[in-house]
Design a protein around this motif. Structure first.
Motif, PDB file in Angstrom:
ATOM      1  N   GLY A  39       3.768   0.926  -1.584  1.00 12.69           N
ATOM      2  CA  GLY A  39       4.662   0.834  -2.910  1.00 12.69           C
ATOM      3  C   GLY A  39       5.857   0.452  -2.664  1.00 12.69           C
ATOM      4  O   GLY A  39       6.886   0.775  -3.329  1.00 12.69           O
TER       5      GLY A  39
ATOM      6  N   PRO B 219       3.444   5.798 -10.454  1.00 13.70           N
ATOM      7  CA  PRO B 219       3.062   4.494  -9.916  1.00 13.70           C
ATOM      8  C   PRO B 219       3.560   3.270 -10.586  1.00 13.70           C
ATOM      9  O   PRO B 219       3.510   3.545 -11.990  1.00 13.70           O
ATOM     10  CB  PRO B 219       1.649   4.737  -9.738  1.00 13.70           C
TER      11      PRO B 219
ATOM     12  N   SER C 286       2.099   0.028  -9.443  1.00 17.50           N
ATOM     13  CA  SER C 286       1.075  -0.636  -9.447  1.00 17.50           C
ATOM     14  C   SER C 286      -0.261   0.049  -9.084  1.00 17.50           C
ATOM     15  O   SER C 286      -0.134   1.209  -8.656  1.00 17.50           O
ATOM     16  CB  SER C 286       1.366  -1.611  -8.252  1.00 17.50           C
ATOM     17  N   THR C 287      -1.294  -0.697  -9.102  1.00 23.35           N
ATOM     18  CA  THR C 287      -2.569   0.039  -8.796  1.00 23.35           C
ATOM     19  C   THR C 287      -2.736   0.412  -7.235  1.00 23.35           C
ATOM     20  O   THR C 287      -3.700   1.002  -7.008  1.00 23.35           O
ATOM     21  CB  THR C 287      -3.878  -0.617  -9.210  1.00 23.35           C
ATOM     22  N   LEU C 288      -2.035  -0.304  -6.598  1.00 21.92           N
ATOM     23  CA  LEU C 288      -2.402  -0.203  -5.157  1.00 21.92           C
ATOM     24  C   LEU C 288      -1.803   0.873  -4.307  1.00 21.92           C
ATOM     25  O   LEU C 288      -2.277   1.664  -3.464  1.00 21.92           O
ATOM     26  CB  LEU C 288      -1.412  -1.414  -4.348  1.00 21.92           C
ATOM     27  N   SER C 289      -0.823   1.402  -5.001  1.00 25.68           N
ATOM     28  CA  SER C 289      -0.275   2.877  -4.507  1.00 25.68           C
ATOM     29  C   SER C 289       0.164   3.947  -5.380  1.00 25.68           C
ATOM     30  O   SER C 289       0.305   3.609  -6.537  1.00 25.68           O
ATOM     31  CB  SER C 289       1.089   2.515  -3.432  1.00 25.68           C
ATOM     32  N   ASP C 290       0.126   4.872  -4.918  1.00 25.90           N
ATOM     33  CA  ASP C 290       0.236   6.122  -6.012  1.00 25.90           C
ATOM     34  C   ASP C 290       1.878   6.089  -6.359  1.00 25.90           C
ATOM     35  O   ASP C 290       1.936   6.891  -7.458  1.00 25.90           O
ATOM     36  CB  ASP C 290       0.074   7.367  -5.162  1.00 25.90           C
TER      37      ASP C 290
ATOM     38  N   SER D 179       6.089   4.907  -5.591  1.00 23.80           N
ATOM     39  CA  SER D 179       6.784   3.578  -5.542  1.00 23.80           C
ATOM     40  C   SER D 179       8.166   3.865  -4.996  1.00 23.80           C
ATOM     41  O   SER D 179       8.579   4.721  -5.202  1.00 23.80           O
ATOM     42  CB  SER D 179       6.846   2.664  -6.839  1.00 23.80           C
TER      43      SER D 179
ATOM     44  N   SER E  47      11.817   3.530 -10.429  1.00 24.71           N
ATOM     45  CA  SER E  47      10.967   4.587 -10.409  1.00 24.71           C
ATOM     46  C   SER E  47      11.534   5.983  -9.685  1.00 24.71           C
ATOM     47  O   SER E  47      11.328   6.783 -10.078  1.00 24.71           O
ATOM     48  CB  SER E  47       9.693   4.177  -9.229  1.00 24.71           C
TER      49      SER E  47
ATOM     50  N   TYR F  71       0.861  -1.130   0.098  1.00 21.32           N
ATOM     51  CA  TYR F  71      -0.013  -0.054   0.078  1.00 21.32           C
ATOM     52  C   TYR F  71       0.890   1.286  -0.053  1.00 21.32           C
ATOM     53  O   TYR F  71       0.413   2.273  -0.258  1.00 21.32           O
ATOM     54  CB  TYR F  71      -0.911  -0.027   1.035  1.00 21.32           C
TER      55      TYR F  71
END
Lengths: 497, 462
Positions: free
Chosen positions: A77, A194, A196-200, A202, A207, A75
């Motif tokens: 990232g 981001p 992944s879709t879980l967190s804004d 990373s 990244s 959550y």
């Protein structure tokens, strides 16, 4: 398990970590020493094997990142991701190669609570390896601090009279600076795209490389990161913890500290500072190089007037580190390749110096060069080994030091002729203090302190000849190592275009 | 609801039980049973099962945040009872009452974590505070304990008065005539004068309850004077419950005008961090050092209020766990020591390795070293504050203060490991095998929450 190359970075981590923890519960000190040595040899084996399982087949020109990651804190990232590239391999190999040497060289030393001592040593190894393999900023930060804690206990528990105060100074320096880096890490994190879709955002290394930072932000963040790395190395104005700590700590902790741990700082700059803040590096590189050059001259001059063997080596290390810092910030292909090579060579050479200092200290009980003398008569083998090590430190051609320092000076020269000219003075000064030390300790007539010294044992000869062989081989043919790191260097330099 | 009623009832049971329990060792077991029931009831409520169905007219509102905090505070109380049961019996004669008071405090904690009107806030805070005054003075024959209790009571009563005044002003400045915290009229633009005055009074009184500077003066004396076992309870659960109430109130009522009061909180945070840490450095007694360090940690927890975003709430939950377990564990070890000064810890690892090792883990966690829960919670707090993005200087200050805190925590670690124990026979400590196992479990909790903070945090979104 061996079929997939991906597990190697983890194995390099878990072997020392687990054996380190197990050692705390073993009481017999002989067993402890054997287990520690075997564990470090096993790690070395894994490290060598990992080279053969690399995907050189697919990327003949260089080592590529191989990355393995586990879900850790989705959550925010962050994942537990580790990987090896050429630079990572070089440094994990240095770690894996030197730990068995250190354990073997200090095998005869007796410590109070042997199990705790060796347990902490292996935990340090795990922490340092973690820094070199981490490809997630939070994991990197975790290991960055974790390497410090066992080291703190090692240096505070075993060592000279003022060890507690001196080690605490080192701890506070590094703790403050790394917490400031944590702010920097968080700030960069909040500007990453981001994955992944879980967190804004990373914490993943790539990244971080893609973070959108304005020039102004980079300029501020640069110092937050720089401070942490500069303190660890240490670069000139932040070096005041280093000589005292090297003098006060027990010899094998100093070998780890000076041989491997300072590389964490240089590695951090190469992996986390240069590629993330290229604009800021552009703004400040001259300033930093000036500090580094001051450090080179300052360190070598102070080393010249020291009378304690350990302090001479400590100050000479500041000079070498200064040169590496200057080369890092010259940021061209030649200088960075030189740094890569020097990270390895400096590790080998300085550990070699400490091993000899340790032997001398054990045989005579003193470290003052004015009180020593005539060891060449008493122990000719030691003096031959030491001569080669000293020459490698002066960077004489045909030794490993020459190859790397030549590259670094050339790179620095490409960046700025005048600064390079000043930095080159250090070669002369280093020849002066190193040969002075050699002369006073080994030549002359044996005195009351040294007349009962005997020759060195077979195992000591064996260890020193491994080191000397490495020195000579890398001096004649440094090609393979340079080939290994070219990919990492190219990647860092891409950011500067 | 479950937790509020059961804790109140069990408090009454324990109080009357004092008449019937013949031996002073019995109440401890009743209390442990009670806390297990309480924990179970709270978890049931978490899963949506209400044992008591009472129409509270929306004056209480149970959400994951409050319930999660209840769970953590009950777990910590459980740990506290197990670790300190025997020590509580030694404080005085009215053992059963002490446990009863702790249950009443837990009732106040549950109300503070679920209030939805200013009245309930007041009730919750008061139900927590009054038993704390008594517990502080429970060592009746000790003058320091009496003094601390009186001081705490007078100052506490004064701050309660301020809180009432604030509530009255907010109520008065509000045309709806309502105590509900989500119905306060803040106006557009600058807030009305009466609301602003009320807000400041609430900040002052709540800062007092959580011992934030410059309203922290009571804390060191009270924590030092109170019986050591109860200090650990008041410095952890009671204080953090105050924070939960604080953040709940300010998020719901004044969250949208955060810009207008954020600077005030930032100044309080900075002052608390600086005063707590700098004063702790000069303490010779470990108990007093921990008292000041609890002020310092209040500074870190103020970050939750400063940032007021989801990360901050996650951080506060983590902080509640990491700080409480570490502090309760550290105090439990301290109670066993004969000498409370730092020298008293000299060479502890030579004669009590388990105590030494767990104390080190607790201290490292309080310092905020990675792999311990203390780091995870500090990390969340910093993340929340940087995310807020307004006052980066505060974050830098916090980091420097965290480094200062290393000075006094590591002084204890240095004493434990690197100093020689007193000459002659080693001090005899009254330490049982079970006590050691419990300490190891507490240390394991700290490390587990440090490696996997999501185990604690994810429950908020369950």
């Amino acid at each position: 398990m061996l079929g997939t190359y991906y597990t190697f970075p983890e194995l390099l981590l878990w072997i020392p970590l687990l054996t380190g923890i197990i050692l705390f519960f073993i009481k017999n000190s002989k067993v402890v020493k054997t287990v520690a040595l075997l564990s470090s040899l096993l790690t070395l084996g894994v490290s060598v094997t990992s080279l053969f399982y690399s995907d050189i087949a697919h990327h003949p020109e260089y080592f590529n990142y191989s990355n393995v990651s586990y879900v850790w804190m989705p959550y925010i990232g962050s994942s537990f991701s580790v990987g090896l590239d050429g630079m990572g391999f070089l440094l994990t190999f240095l770690t894996a190669f030197t730990f068995p040497l250190i354990f073997a060289a200090t095998h005869k030393r007796e410590y109070a609570n042997t199990n705790v001592y060796y347990g902490l040593m292996l935990l340090t190894q795990a922490g340092i390896t973690g820094v070199f393999v981490a490809t997630d900023a939070l994991v990197f930060y975790f290991f960055w601090e974790l390497a410090l804690i066992p080291m703190y206990f090692l240096c505070s528990r075993w060592g000279g009279e003022f060890r507690i105060r001196v080690t605490f100074k080192f701890f506070v320096y590094t703790f403050v600076s790394s917490l400031l880096m944590l702010i920097g890490v968080i700030y960069v994190y909040l500007h990453t795209p981001p994955v992944s879709t879980l967190s804004d955002h990373s914490f993943y290394l790539r990244s971080f490389y893609n973070a959108t930072l304005t020039r102004g932000e980079q300029n501020g963040l640069f110092w937050l990161f720089f401070l942490a790395f500069a303190v660890k190395m240490p670069i000139f104005p932040f070096h005041s913890w280093q000589p005292d700590l090297y003098e006060q700590s027990s010899n094998s902790s100093v070998m780890v500290l000076s041989g491997i741990m300072v590389k964490m700082g240089i590695f951090g700059m190469l992996r986390w500072l240069l590629p993330i803040f290229p604009d800021a590096v552009g703004s400040y590189q001259t300033l930093v190089i000036i500090f580094c050059v001051i450090g080179i001259l300052y360190g070598s001059s102070i080393a010249f007037v020291q009378s304690d063997l350990k302090r001479i080596v400590a100050w000479s290390s500041i000079a070498h580190i200064g040169l590496m810092g200057a080369a890092v910030f010259s940021a061209n292909n030649t200088s960075l390749q030189g740094v890569m090579l020097e990270m390895f060579n400096h590790g080998i050479n300085i550990i070699a110096l400490w091993i000899v200092v340790d032997i001398i200290e054990k045989k005579t009980g003193i470290r003052k060069i004015s009180e020593l003398g005539g060891l060449a008569i008493k122990s000719p083998a030691l003096s031959i080994f030491f001569l080669i090590i000293v020459l490698a430190n002066i960077a004489l051609p045909l030794t490993n030091g020459f190859a790397s320092e030549f590259l670094m000076f050339t790179g620095l020269f490409e960046y700025n002729k005048y600064l390079a000219a000043f930095a080159c003075l250090s070669i002369i000064i280093s020849a002066a203090y190193m040969l002075n030390m050699m002369q006073k300790v080994f030549f002359g007539v044996p005195n009351t302190f040294t007349e009962n010294v005997g020759a060195i044992t077979m195992s000591q000869k064996f260890i020193l000849s491994i080191i000397v062989l490495t020195i000579v081989i890398l001096g004649i043919y440094p090609g393979p190592l340079l080939h290994l790191t070219q990919g990492s260097v190219t990647e860092i330099l891409q950011k500067f275009k | 609801m479950n937790a509020i009623i059961i804790s109140a009832l069990w408090g009454v049971v324990m109080m009357f039980g004092g008449v019937f329990f013949k031996k002073s060792t019995i109440p401890k077991y009743w209390a442990i049973a009670g806390i297990i029931i309480l924990l179970a009831a709270n978890i049931l409520e978490f899963r949506g099962i209400q044992i008591f169905n009472i129409d509270v007219k929306g004056m209480l509102h149970f959400d994951n945040f409050g319930l999660q905090f209840n769970t953590i505070s009950f777990i910590c109380t459980f740990l506290f009872f197990l670790l300190n049961g025997r020590e509580i019996e030694k404080v005085g004669e009215n053992v059963s009452e002490y446990f009863a008071l702790i249950f009443f405090i837990l009732c106040g904690v549950s109300i503070s974590s679920s209030f939805n009107t200013l009245l309930m806030l007041f009730l919750g805070i008061e139900i927590m505070s009054i038993p704390s005054y008594i517990l502080t003075g429970s060592d009746k024959r000790n003058l320091k304990s009496n003094e601390a209790s009186l001081k705490y009571f007078l100052m506490g009563a004064f701050s309660t008065g301020l809180m009432l005044m604030g509530i009255a002003l907010i109520y008065g400045g509000n045309s709806l005539g309502s105590f509900y915290i989500n119905m306060i009229e803040l106006g557009t633009g600058k807030m009305p004068v009466m609301i602003a005055a009320g807000l400041v009074l609430l900040v002052v009184s709540m800062s007092f309850k959580v011992s934030a500077a410059p309203f922290h003066f009571w804390a060191a004396d009270v924590y030092d004077g109170a019986p050591t076992v109860f200090t650990s309870f008041m410095a952890t659960i009671v204080k953090i419950a105050g924070f939960i109430a604080f953040i709940r109130l300010f998020q719901v009522s004044f969250g949208i005008i955060q810009q207008q009061w954020q600077m005030l909180i930032a100044v309080i945070t900075a002052a608390t961090l600086l005063i707590g840490n700098l004063t702790a450095v000069f303490q010779q007694s470990v108990k007093r050092m921990l008292a000041y360090s609890s002020i310092a940690h209040a500074g870190f927890m103020m970050f939750a209020l400063f940032a007021l975003n989801n990360t901050a709430k996650e951080g506060l939950i983590l902080y509640a766990l990491s700080y409480s377990v570490a502090t309760i564990g550290m105090f439990a070890i301290l109670v066993k020591m004969s000498d409370y000064t730092i020298e008293g810890f000299n060479g502890l690892y030579k004669y009590q390795p388990v105590l030494a090792c767990t104390a080190t883990i607790f201290l490292l966690s309080l310092t905020g070293i990675p792999l311990t829960a203390g780091f995870a919670s500090k990390f969340y707090m910093l993340l929340a504050a940087v995310k807020d993005g307004h006052q980066i200087w505060l974050v830098v200050l916090a980091v420097i203060c965290a480094a200062i805190s290393a000075v006094y925590y590591f002084r204890a670690i240095q004493a434990i490991y690197f100093k020689e124990p007193p000459a002659g026979a080693y001090p005899q400590l009254d330490v049982t095998r079970n006590f050691k196992y419990l300490l190891i479990i507490s240390a394991a909790i700290i490390i587990l929450a440090g490696i996997l903070p999501s185990l604690v945090v994810d429950w908020l979104y369950y």
